[in-house]
Scaffold this active site. Structure first.
Site, PDB file in Angstrom:
ATOM      1  N   CYS A   1       0.837  -1.198   0.000  1.00  0.00           N
ATOM      2  CA  CYS A   1       0.000   0.000   0.000  1.00  0.00           C
ATOM      3  C   CYS A   1       0.873   1.249   0.000  1.00  0.00           C
ATOM      4  O   CYS A   1       0.639   2.191  -0.763  1.00  0.00           O
ATOM      5  CB  CYS A   1      -0.919  -0.009   1.221  1.00  0.00           C
ATOM      6  SG  CYS A   1      -1.978   1.446   1.343  1.00  0.00           S
TER       7      CYS A   1
ATOM      8  N   GLU B   1      -6.140  -3.551  -2.072  1.00  0.00           N
ATOM      9  CA  GLU B   1      -5.943  -2.135  -2.369  1.00  0.00           C
ATOM     10  C   GLU B   1      -6.562  -1.779  -3.722  1.00  0.00           C
ATOM     11  O   GLU B   1      -7.172  -0.715  -3.883  1.00  0.00           O
ATOM     12  CB  GLU B   1      -4.445  -1.819  -2.386  1.00  0.00           C
ATOM     13  CG  GLU B   1      -4.118  -0.345  -2.493  1.00  0.00           C
ATOM     14  CD  GLU B   1      -4.563   0.459  -1.286  1.00  0.00           C
ATOM     15  OE1 GLU B   1      -5.000   1.604  -1.480  1.00  0.00           O
ATOM     16  OE2 GLU B   1      -4.486  -0.059  -0.154  1.00  0.00           O
TER      17      GLU B   1
END
Length: 611
Positions: free
Chosen positions: A210, A283
């Protein structure tokens, strides 16, 4: 059906077929079990991993870096989400951004909590300090979000529903930080003090992708800012994630993951890789789930209606779909299976050159082709670079290239170098041919999608259509329509003759036009052509969307001289999104003189189909 492998440097292609005895670099060098020339003519199925790929990954790179390289393809899907493209363009609806910020606050709070849990488990003072610093960076990021809220007059005190994608990631992250990890032996929860020390590494594994993804997006969006357009409405967001400070934090996270993983076993490192992969997937789902209140240019098929629309995908084959040029494969099969000079050949079989004579002949053809091709390219170039796109002049110039290709192919036929290759070996080679990463996934997603009215046509100079069909058949892609040349056979052995169906840029574009003409329906057609060489230029330009994959210098040199613009696909989409307002179309039309460049099939997939 150009002998393109001669024009590729050894770095660009796993094979260098300048086949003189001293300089040959055959598949036997790449594939240890490739049979010697003395082997039986029919090669065993397990012997032909034809397109062996060199592994260029740096063994000295850290764990985080290796994982990012491995999962970069997935990150592209996040970058190509409609939300990310609209954000980069600056015309993202403020309500969408408001919703995103509200969701991201939940993300960051989960990050802060996960860092706190990871710090408690760490048994090293330096690790504890590093995790503590990362937690402080997250808290600073939360402050940035609050300043954005104030700047746009948003009210986060109001109730905002947390969407399922946000919940999935935060639940996954906090479960990992609590030691509840899938894939571990036993009950899936780390209990003992010694086991808990590994939680820090696992937690960082679930957070690192991320951080790196946001760092990459920040830099990419920063590169696309246009200084002539005034202030970008989301400039503060871009400045934060492209800043040296955030880039350093992302790198610090990766460095810490590397350090925490040093003492882990191979099995434990596999667990981290799975966590990394899952985090990347979640994500992407997070970006995809952001609501939009506006039209967007991507994905290309977002408004596709099977009863009204017809999507037609065209693709080149050699070095567009493949890692190794098919001509190189056929040449290697011929040499590897040829008899030695001292071997007697059966009277009832086609007489073949010896392996040493074949090498010499290929070497001569190679040298002659390379020299004449370069000269032909120089001859077709206008003396001065055109400042406008001229399709007619380009077509006339490529007719000269077509004549050259025909002459070169006639030399190959007359030389006899393709005599005696068995169709069994060709098909087995095709079955083991490795295609470019993401290529077959994309084609599968097109032809197997019941919600699309779509066809895929492969237009190729390949000398032998059986090789292509075997490659796609082994990938369960029999639905693809393949248009290429054919060998002639006596029994199951090639005569050395070629049935010429497609050997030039003119042949390709005529096939392209014929396919469209024969689409006997009244549906609205959208065409996409994907190619990599000068031979694809006319088709690339006539398609509604022409996508250039790879980095052919001759393609760009010729194209630019005739006024063609080469635009990175992503920046082109961001520009179109800036111009795209409700009530208008994205205006994909052929013969615009603009071609879009990509570095991988993942970009093609993300643009056309989305996640």
């Amino acid at each position: 059906m150009r002998m393109r492998w001669f024009l590729r440097s050894p770095i660009k292609s796993p094979l260098n077929l300048n086949l003189s005895p001293k300089r040959s670099f055959s598949l036997r060098a790449l594939v240890p079990h490739w049979p010697s020339p003395a082997s039986p003519r029919s090669l065993p199925r397990s012997s032909i991993p034809m397109a062996a790929i060199h592994n260029h990954s740096n063994s000295e790179a850290g764990l985080a870096r290796r994982f990012w390289i491995k999962f970069t393809r997935q990150s592209i899907f996040a970058m190509y989400t409609p939300f990310a493209i609209a954000l980069a363009s600056g015309n993202l609806n403020i309500d969408s951004f408001h919703h995103y910020i509200a969701q991201d606050v939940h993300f960051l709070r989960a990050f802060a909590q996960a860092y706190e849990l990871a710090e408690e488990c760490a048994d090293d003072d330096d690790a504890k300090l590093g995790i503590c610093q990362l937690r402080k960076a997250v808290l600073e990021e939360l402050k940035m979000h609050h300043s954005l809220v104030q700047e746009w007059g948003l009210d986060l005190t109001k109730e905002h529903n947390i969407n399922s994608a946000t919940v999935k990631y935060t639940d996954f992250l906090l479960a990992t930080a609590s030691g509840k990890i899938e894939g571990l032996k036993g009950p899936g929860k780390l209990a003992t003090p010694f086991e808990k020390t590994k939680i820090s590494a696992y937690t960082l594994g679930a957070m690192t992708p991320c951080m790196r993804l946001y760092a990459v997006l920040g830099k990419k969006f920063q590169e696309l800012l246009d200084s002539n357009e005034g202030t970008h409405p989301y400039n503060k967001w871009i400045d934060n994630y492209s800043s040296d400070g955030f880039q350093a934090t992302a790198l610090q996270t990766e460095d810490l993951l590397d350090k925490l993983s040093v003492s882990l076993t191979g099995e434990e490192l596999d667990v981290i890789e799975k966590l990394y992969s899952q985090a990347m997937k979640l994500e992407i789902e997070f970006f995809s789930a952001q609501p939009l209140f506006q039209p967007t240019v991507a994905p290309l098929t977002k408004e596709h209606k099977p009863v009204e629309d017809h999507l037609i995908i065209f693709s080149d084959f050699d070095l567009t779909c493949t890692v190794v040029d098919s001509s190189a494969i056929l040449a290697e099969i011929a040499i590897v299976t040829a008899p030695k000079s001292d071997q007697n050949q059966p009277e009832d079989q086609i007489v073949r050159m010896s392996s040493s004579d074949l090498r010499n002949t290929w070497g001569f053809l190679s040298k002659q082709y390379t020299e004449e091709y370069e000269q032909c390219i120089e001859n077709i170039m206008p003396s001065d670079r055109l400042d406008y796109f001229d399709y007619k002049e380009l077509s006339v110039a490529l007719e000269q290239l077509s004549k050259f290709e025909n002459t070169a192919n006639n030399r190959v036929i007359e030389s006899g170098v393709l005599k005696g290759i068995s169709i069994e070996d060709i098909k087995r080679a095709g079955e083991r041919l490795i295609l470019q990463d993401g290529c077959t996934n994309f084609f599968h997603s097109i032809v197997k999608n019941e919600n699309l009215n779509a066809n895929v046509h492969v237009l190729s100079y390949c000398w032998c259509v059986d090789l292509i069909r075997s490659a796609f058949s082994s990938a369960d892609l029999n639905e693809l329509d393949v248009h290429a040349n054919e060998f002639t056979y006596e029994g199951s052995v090639s005569t050395g003759e070629i049935v010429k169906k497609m050997e030039s840029p003119i042949d390709k574009v005529e096939a392209f036009r014929s396919i469209l003409k024969n689409c006997n329906d009244d549906k609205k057609k959208l065409t996409v052509y994907i190619g990599d060489s000068v031979g694809d230029l006319l088709c690339l330009l006539e398609a509604d969307v022409g996508i250039v994959i790879g980095s052919s210098s001759s393609l760009r040199r010729v194209g630019m001289q005739f006024g063609i613009s080469f635009v990175p696909l992503y920046s082109g989409l961001v520009k179109k999104q800036k111009e795209y307002v409700e009530g208008t179309t994205s205006d994909w039309k052929g013969l615009s003189g603009v071609l879009y460049t990509v570095s991988s099939w993942a970009e093609v997939h993300a643009f056309i189909l989305g996640c």
